[in-house]
Design a protein around this motif. Structure first.
Motif, mmCIF file in Angstrom:
data_model
loop_
_atom_site.group_PDB
_atom_site.id
_atom_site.type_symbol
_atom_site.label_atom_id
_atom_site.label_comp_id
_atom_site.label_asym_id
_atom_site.label_seq_id
_atom_site.Cartn_x
_atom_site.Cartn_y
_atom_site.Cartn_z
ATOM 1 N N TYR A 110 -3.344 -29.025 38.657
ATOM 2 C CA TYR A 110 -4.088 -28.748 39.573
ATOM 3 C C TYR A 110 -3.795 -29.153 40.842
ATOM 4 N N THR A 111 -2.928 -30.201 41.032
ATOM 5 C CA THR A 111 -2.593 -30.788 42.304
ATOM 6 C C THR A 111 -1.240 -30.379 42.860
ATOM 7 N N GLY A 112 -0.395 -30.275 41.855
ATOM 8 C CA GLY A 112 1.142 -29.603 42.179
ATOM 9 C C GLY A 112 1.757 -30.814 42.796
ATOM 10 N N ASN A 113 1.442 -32.063 42.472
ATOM 11 C CA ASN A 113 2.154 -33.140 42.729
ATOM 12 C C ASN A 113 3.625 -33.331 41.975
ATOM 13 N N ALA A 114 4.505 -33.986 42.317
ATOM 14 C CA ALA A 114 5.716 -34.162 41.886
ATOM 15 C C ALA A 114 5.480 -34.952 40.478
ATOM 16 N N LEU A 115 6.285 -34.400 39.449
ATOM 17 C CA LEU A 115 6.276 -35.268 38.373
ATOM 18 C C LEU A 115 7.608 -35.939 37.965
ATOM 19 N N ASP A 116 7.735 -36.933 37.252
ATOM 20 C CA ASP A 116 9.182 -37.402 37.030
ATOM 21 C C ASP A 116 9.573 -36.787 35.569
ATOM 22 N N LEU A 117 10.586 -36.917 35.047
ATOM 23 C CA LEU A 117 11.243 -36.160 33.984
ATOM 24 C C LEU A 117 10.270 -36.308 32.828
ATOM 25 N N ALA A 118 9.911 -37.518 32.695
ATOM 26 C CA ALA A 118 9.117 -37.830 31.327
ATOM 27 C C ALA A 118 7.552 -37.109 31.186
ATOM 28 N N ASP A 119 7.145 -36.972 32.623
ATOM 29 C CA ASP A 119 5.909 -36.273 32.663
ATOM 30 C C ASP A 119 6.104 -34.876 32.411
ATOM 31 N N GLU A 120 7.318 -34.079 33.386
ATOM 32 C CA GLU A 120 7.611 -32.784 32.853
ATOM 33 C C GLU A 120 7.723 -32.530 31.507
ATOM 34 N N LEU A 121 8.217 -33.390 30.838
ATOM 35 C CA LEU A 121 8.583 -33.073 29.402
ATOM 36 C C LEU A 121 7.341 -33.304 28.626
ATOM 37 N N ARG A 122 6.310 -34.105 29.054
ATOM 38 C CA ARG A 122 4.703 -34.157 28.280
ATOM 39 C C ARG A 122 4.213 -32.803 28.618
ATOM 40 N N LEU A 123 4.089 -32.495 29.956
ATOM 41 C CA LEU A 123 3.487 -31.174 30.342
ATOM 42 C C LEU A 123 3.848 -30.143 29.522
ATOM 43 N N GLU A 124 5.300 -29.917 29.381
ATOM 44 C CA GLU A 124 5.786 -28.952 28.599
ATOM 45 C C GLU A 124 5.605 -28.926 27.230
ATOM 46 N N ALA A 125 5.355 -30.265 26.585
ATOM 47 C CA ALA A 125 4.813 -30.042 25.262
ATOM 48 C C ALA A 125 3.369 -29.835 25.134
ATOM 49 N N PHE A 126 2.626 -30.244 25.987
ATOM 50 C CA PHE A 126 1.210 -30.029 26.143
ATOM 51 C C PHE A 126 0.895 -28.517 26.149
ATOM 52 N N LEU A 127 1.527 -27.832 26.969
ATOM 53 C CA LEU A 127 1.503 -26.529 27.338
ATOM 54 C C LEU A 127 1.928 -25.576 25.989
ATOM 55 N N SER A 128 3.024 -26.036 25.457
ATOM 56 C CA SER A 128 3.351 -25.508 24.312
ATOM 57 C C SER A 128 2.425 -25.847 23.037
ATOM 58 N N GLU A 129 2.068 -26.786 22.997
ATOM 59 C CA GLU A 129 1.145 -27.051 21.980
ATOM 60 C C GLU A 129 -0.271 -26.322 22.100
ATOM 61 N N PHE A 130 -1.001 -26.194 23.290
ATOM 62 C CA PHE A 130 -2.199 -25.334 23.566
ATOM 63 C C PHE A 130 -1.913 -23.912 23.368
ATOM 64 N N THR A 131 -0.597 -23.530 23.629
ATOM 65 C CA THR A 131 -0.486 -22.058 23.730
ATOM 66 C C THR A 131 -0.136 -21.837 22.227
ATOM 67 N N TRP A 132 0.474 -22.569 21.577
ATOM 68 C CA TRP A 132 0.842 -22.184 20.032
ATOM 69 C C TRP A 132 -0.753 -22.115 19.401
ATOM 70 N N SER A 133 -1.460 -23.004 19.614
ATOM 71 C CA SER A 133 -3.013 -23.012 18.778
ATOM 72 C C SER A 133 -3.601 -21.941 19.402
ATOM 73 N N THR A 134 -3.409 -21.388 20.546
ATOM 74 C CA THR A 134 -4.206 -20.241 20.931
ATOM 75 C C THR A 134 -3.582 -19.151 20.111
ATOM 76 N N PHE A 135 -2.225 -19.007 20.290
ATOM 77 C CA PHE A 135 -1.571 -18.020 19.250
ATOM 78 C C PHE A 135 -2.068 -18.133 17.970
ATOM 79 N N HIS A 136 -2.418 -18.991 17.336
ATOM 80 C CA HIS A 136 -3.007 -18.747 15.926
ATOM 81 C C HIS A 136 -4.356 -18.248 15.988
ATOM 82 N N ILE A 137 -5.046 -18.654 17.033
ATOM 83 C CA ILE A 137 -6.311 -17.903 17.066
ATOM 84 C C ILE A 137 -6.152 -16.432 17.004
#
Length: 182
Positions: free
Chosen positions: A87-114
């Motif tokens: 929501y802010t668009g601030n720069a992320l370091d590589l670890a936070d980029e990876l954490r964000l991608e993992a979260f989006l993937s998990e949330f999307t896969w859970s939504t896929f199951h619905i």
């Protein structure tokens, strides 16, 4: 056995055969009724079992999303990461980029199951369009969410990806993050 004058059995034997034949017919009727009753009973049990399976699928879906919600509620770092990255668009370091991608993937896969459970009849057909799709669309409307979705949507079933894209396109004004339809 003595027979009558015209070669027919005596009346007592005829009565016995008639009674036996009547009892046979009666037992067939009773057996048919019993079969119908047992089929109705099996049908009721199947309907009850289907209801229990639907409830179990709904509970499994809720459990999947509960882990995601609790990670946001109980871990301020996760909540801050999502707020900062989506929501802010601030720069992320590589670890936070990876954490964000993992979260989006998990949330999307859970939504896929619905979506998949609703499509298969295990959940209400509107469960995806009423809850799962709008929640996912809000995240995917953000610049980082949109970028992740463009790269990652190929790993999902095309029907799911199409419905998510439709949910993004149909977000009501005011509920979508700024720039969702850019």
């Amino acid at each position: 056995m003595a027979s009558g004058t015209n070669g027919t059995p005596p009346p007592a034997t005829r009565d016995w055969r008639r009674r036996f034949e009547l009892a046979s017919h009666l037992s067939q009727v009773i057996a048919s009724i019993a079969v119908v009753i047992s089929l109705v009973y099996v049908g009721l049990q199947l309907a009850q079992n289907t209801g229990q399976l639907r409830r179990a699928e709904n509970n499994a879906t809720l459990t999947q999303f509960q882990a995601i919600r609790l990670s946001i509620v109980e871990n301020r770092d996760v909540a801050e990461l999502l707020a900062r990255s989506l929501y802010t668009g601030n720069a992320l370091d590589l670890a936070d980029e990876l954490r964000l991608e993992a979260f989006l993937s998990e949330f999307t896969w859970s939504t896929f199951h619905i979506w998949d459970r609703a499509r298969s009849g295990f959940l209400d057909k509107e469960e995806f369009t009423r809850g799962g799709a709008p929640n996912l669309a809000r995240m995917l409307c953000t610049p980082r969410g949109a970028a992740w979705w463009q790269v990652s949507k190929a790993q999902f079933a095309s029907g799911f990806a199409g419905e998510v894209d439709a949910a993004i396109a149909n977000m009501p004004a005011g509920s979508a993050p700024a720039g969702c339809r850019a």
